[in-house]
Design a protein around this motif. Sequence first.
Motif, PDB file in Angstrom:
ATOM      1  N   MET A 114       0.934  -1.247   0.072  1.00 27.32           N
ATOM      2  CA  MET A 114      -0.131  -0.155  -0.065  1.00 27.32           C
ATOM      3  C   MET A 114       0.860   1.123   0.035  1.00 27.32           C
ATOM      4  O   MET A 114       1.927   1.244   0.670  1.00 27.32           O
ATOM      5  N   GLY A 115       0.570   2.379  -0.731  1.00 29.47           N
ATOM      6  CA  GLY A 115       1.117   3.648  -0.937  1.00 29.47           C
ATOM      7  C   GLY A 115       2.343   3.493  -1.695  1.00 29.47           C
ATOM      8  O   GLY A 115       2.439   2.808  -2.663  1.00 29.47           O
ATOM      9  N   THR A 155       2.147   9.200   1.356  1.00 22.19           N
ATOM     10  CA  THR A 155       1.952   8.130   0.831  1.00 22.19           C
ATOM     11  C   THR A 155       3.084   6.988   1.290  1.00 22.19           C
ATOM     12  O   THR A 155       3.169   5.908   0.805  1.00 22.19           O
ATOM     13  N   ALA A 215       5.998   2.888   1.516  1.00 22.88           N
ATOM     14  CA  ALA A 215       5.034   1.683   1.155  1.00 22.88           C
ATOM     15  C   ALA A 215       4.930   0.629   2.225  1.00 22.88           C
ATOM     16  O   ALA A 215       6.082   0.364   3.212  1.00 22.88           O
ATOM     17  N   GLU A 261      -7.836   1.143  -1.187  1.00 22.33           N
ATOM     18  CA  GLU A 261      -6.886   1.206  -2.097  1.00 22.33           C
ATOM     19  C   GLU A 261      -6.832  -0.227  -2.580  1.00 22.33           C
ATOM     20  O   GLU A 261      -6.374  -0.413  -3.848  1.00 22.33           O
ATOM     21  N   ARG A 264      -6.982  -0.919  -6.659  1.00 22.52           N
ATOM     22  CA  ARG A 264      -5.836  -1.509  -7.396  1.00 22.52           C
ATOM     23  C   ARG A 264      -6.219  -2.955  -7.893  1.00 22.52           C
ATOM     24  O   ARG A 264      -5.289  -4.008  -8.142  1.00 22.52           O
ATOM     25  N   LYS A 287     -10.172   9.557  -1.152  1.00 28.56           N
ATOM     26  CA  LYS A 287      -9.422   8.806  -2.119  1.00 28.56           C
ATOM     27  C   LYS A 287     -10.058   8.791  -3.500  1.00 28.56           C
ATOM     28  O   LYS A 287     -11.417   9.286  -3.509  1.00 28.56           O
ATOM     29  N   SER A 316      -4.456   5.482  -7.839  1.00 32.98           N
ATOM     30  CA  SER A 316      -5.004   4.576  -6.644  1.00 32.98           C
ATOM     31  C   SER A 316      -4.433   4.923  -5.364  1.00 32.98           C
ATOM     32  O   SER A 316      -5.293   4.745  -4.068  1.00 32.98           O
ATOM     33  N   SER A 317      -3.147   5.218  -5.126  1.00 35.26           N
ATOM     34  CA  SER A 317      -2.391   5.440  -3.850  1.00 35.26           C
ATOM     35  C   SER A 317      -2.531   6.884  -3.485  1.00 35.26           C
ATOM     36  O   SER A 317      -2.086   7.159  -2.243  1.00 35.26           O
ATOM     37  N   ARG A 323      -3.950  10.183  -2.031  1.00 34.67           N
ATOM     38  CA  ARG A 323      -4.618  10.344  -0.808  1.00 34.67           C
ATOM     39  C   ARG A 323      -4.950  12.043  -0.343  1.00 34.67           C
ATOM     40  O   ARG A 323      -3.959  12.579  -0.680  1.00 34.67           O
TER      41      ARG A 323
END
Length: 277
Positions: free
Chosen positions: A61-62, A70, A73, A149, A153, A243, A256-257, A259
């Motif tokens: 994620m991120g 973000t 990750a 998320e 994704r 989001k 998608s990541s 925010r």
Amino acid sequence: NCDECANYWSGDNCDQCGPRFAGANCDQCDAHFAGANCDECADPSCLELDFVALSGGAFSMGGLAGQNHTLPAHQVNVPDFEILRGEVTVSQYRQCVAAGVCSAPPSGGQFNWNAPGRENHPINGVSWVQARQFATWAGARLLTEAEWEFAARSRGEDILFPWGNELPDCDRTHNYTCDGLSTTPICTHPDGHSAQGVCDLGGNAWEWVLDSYHRTYENAPADGSAWCQEADCLGADSNRVWKGGDYLSSLERMRSSARGYYGPTVHFTWMGFRIAR
């Protein structure tokens, strides 16, 4: 001939109560409906909600380069859940208002509430508090940021957008490069759906999620749960994450990541939501 039956009668001999009606003379609303024509939901059992079941899994994620909020990750293991296929619409939200549970959002300008022809557009202008009220009434909840998320994704694939890595265009999504300075009806850009058929996870309206906003993902939960400042995530004192991009978004903000955050009581035309269970 039941083509001649009044709305509240049905059956071969017009001697049965029609849908939504009850009582000895079929002139009362069924328990689930209200309004002069018994066409408003009195409880959420009459809502038409199309959920998509997503099998859980682990994903990273991120991790957007240069976007510290973000980072880092991090691996998250998301349990199974169901996500609403499209954003909550004006028509669906109206049922909660008619039931006396939800409050009406602003109207006029680019707000969709009470705008002609926008019943199937996402309800916009709702605050995080209003979104949560609807979700609770509907027997559901807001998504966690990790769930959102993961869904956006296509179940946690290593891709930038719900459809893959190709840049957004007006066949895939509704964004600032497309015609019109307002939302579009939900699920009208099938090329932009996720692999599981979830609509509008990029563009149209930003979507509230349950989580409080944190400046980075340091110490974020790894189990897909919401990360909130309140133990139950239900307070209205902290900024909340959104989001997904909206109809005014740049292409970069539709990843998608990506925010952002607002206070839980603001009302903006670009803010909507969807629900999960």
